[in-house]
Enzyme design. Structure first.
Site, PDB file in Angstrom:
ATOM      1  N   SER A  42      39.035 -39.211 -19.639  1.00  0.00           N
ATOM      2  CA  SER A  42      37.779 -39.557 -19.053  1.00  0.00           C
ATOM      3  C   SER A  42      37.240 -40.411 -20.223  1.00  0.00           C
ATOM      4  O   SER A  42      37.655 -41.631 -20.421  1.00  0.00           O
ATOM      5  CB  SER A  42      36.666 -38.327 -18.895  1.00  0.00           C
ATOM      6  OG  SER A  42      35.466 -38.927 -18.241  1.00  0.00           O
ATOM      7  N   ASP A  98      35.288 -42.401 -12.738  1.00  0.00           N
ATOM      8  CA  ASP A  98      34.234 -41.586 -11.955  1.00  0.00           C
ATOM      9  C   ASP A  98      32.809 -41.445 -12.541  1.00  0.00           C
ATOM     10  O   ASP A  98      32.019 -40.846 -12.013  1.00  0.00           O
ATOM     11  CB  ASP A  98      34.906 -39.895 -12.038  1.00  0.00           C
ATOM     12  CG  ASP A  98      34.970 -39.329 -13.478  1.00  0.00           C
ATOM     13  OD1 ASP A  98      34.584 -39.883 -14.407  1.00  0.00           O
ATOM     14  OD2 ASP A  98      35.257 -38.192 -13.463  1.00  0.00           O
TER      15      ASP A  98
END
EC number: 5.4.2.10
Length: 445
Positions: free
Chosen positions: A101, A244
């Site tokens: 991430s 995301d």
């Protein structure tokens, strides 16, 4: 039941240190294949971000799947929500994301989606953990899993993102700066916004395997702020390494965070008659978001931190919209997980419908001063259970007299204690946060 390997969002750590090693990831691929093959034939999609270690772990995971008899479909670099979407559309049994991430390149991780594009249920994660502790076996040669590559994966996801706004949408005349974090959105996001008519300037879209999230992306907004002003852009959009999370910058260079973006989408959905139920935030959501939604008579509830918990709450209540201040925003009418590109498109549509700039639209929410300090810790003991930490937290809560919040929690993805204090006066809030962080730091030391 506690987990041995899984955190709040899969398995993550430093590359080369257990469990983020090739041999463990090989065994993990085998365990995942065995778990899903219990339901019959098994196909698993694998996508990744742009870390150099992703190629190593992709190969290891793929080998483990093959050993279990599961087939593999390779997507290449792909945003996390794109992997969730393609897992659904290819009717695969599971999707695998190789990413850490927003973390630096020397971290990596593995997270999973079910065949419905949602995070794995607890019982499946526990089954995988049991298999990880079992001896590894290999199916006979004729039953080894096969591997193929999906060459049009990016194009499929680009069209899906564009389908999240009306077909008549035209952002012609809108000047946008995109920061792709040298991550998984680097090819896809510029194409989405350009094909919808926007004039796009792109930052951090030259990944070399080591520069993902390096002074760029949703956690490093300085470069985006400067570029928006330099290019006289209407706004800037920053993604994290796996696509995301999203943060924005208005035309003055002011940061617009996930809480504010969530408010803008919620208000637009209410005004256009598309909001079903209320909005789900988290324990970290700013009190100002709750109050702004309250003024619009939109119900608001808080879930535990993590987009999987936001999604679980949305499903339980049959609501459509939720998110985190970090920029994870879930729009259930379009997605099954946080999707930065689609969330950004919903904000642009909200601005277009209102005829407002981002700076004007954000005036509908007044955020309360909130200070978040991360304290790194080592060891197995829980610093939040230490008497001095508990006493200090209770003391600060009492001193704030009901005019603020104190939240101490351990990160689910990093060895950090997050100290958050929120109230109506910034200097007081900061003093309390620093006081608590000092005590937590002393305990951790």
């Amino acid at each position: 039941m506690s987990r041995k390997y899984f955190g709040t969002d899969g398995i993550r750590g430093r590359v080369g240190e257990f469990p983020i090693t090739p041999d463990f990831v090989l065994k993990l691929g085998w365990a995942v294949g065995m778990a899903f093959r219990r339901q019959g034939n098994c196909r698993v999609l694998i996508g990744k971000d742009t870390r150099s270690s992703g190629y190593m772990f992709e190969s290891a995971f793929e080998a483990g799947l093959s050993a279990s008899g599961a087939d593999t479909l390779l997507l290449g670099p792909m945003p996390t929500p794109g992997i969730a979407y393609l897992t659904r559309t290819f009717h695969a049994e599971a999707g695998v994301v190789i990413s850490a991430s927003h973390n630096p390149h020397d971290d990596n991780g593995i997270k999973f989606f079910s065949g419905q594009g949602t995070k794995l249920p607890d019982d499946v994660e526990l089954m995988i953990e049991e298999l990880l502790d079992a001896p590894m076996t290999v199916v006979e040669s004729a039953r080894l899993g096969k591997v193929s590559r999906i060459n049009d994966a990016a194009g499929r996801y680009i069209e899906f993102c564009k389908s999240s706004v009306p077909t008549s949408t035209d952002f012609n005349g809108l000047k946008v700066v995109l920061d792709c974090a040298n991550g998984a959105t680097y090819k896809i996001a510029p194409n989405v916004f350009r094909e919808l008519g926007a004039e796009v300037t792109v930052l951090a879209a030259s990944p070399n395997g080591l520069n993902i999230n390096d002074k760029c992306g949703s956690t490093h907004l300085d470069g985006l702020q400067a570029a928006v002003i330099e290019h006289h852009a209407d706004l800037g959009i920053a993604f994290d390494g796996d696509g995301d999370r999203v943060m924005m910058v208005d035309h003055t260079g002011a940061i617009v965070d996930g809480d504010e973006l969530l408010f803008l989408i919620a208000r637009d959905m209410q005004e256009s008659g598309r909001l079903q139920g209320g909005v789900v935030g988290t324990l970290m959501s700013n009190l100002g978001l709750e109050l702004a939604l309250q003024d619009l008579h939109i119900p608001f509830v808080r879930a535990k931190v993590g987009d999987r918990y936001v999604m679980a709450e949305l499903l339980a209540r049959n609501w459509m919209l939720g998110g985190e201040n970090s920029g994870h925003i879930v729009c259930c009418q379009n997605t099954t997980t946080g999707d930065a590109i689609i969330a950004a498109l919903q904000v642009l549509m909200a601005l277009k419908r209102r005829g407002q700039t981002l700076a004007e639209a954000r005036q509908g929410i007044r955020k309360c001063p909130q200070v978040l300090i991360n304290v790194r810790f080592k060891g197995e003991s829980d610093p939040l259970e230490h008497p001095s930490v508990k006493e200090a937290s209770a003391r600060v809560t009492e001193q704030m007299g009901g005019r603020g919040r104190v939240l101490l929690r351990k990160s689910g993805t990093e060895p950090l204690v997050r100290v958050m204090v929120e109230g109506d006066e910034e200097a007081t809030v900061r003093a309390h946060a620093e006081q608590l962080a000092k005590i937590v730091s002393e305990v951790c030391a």
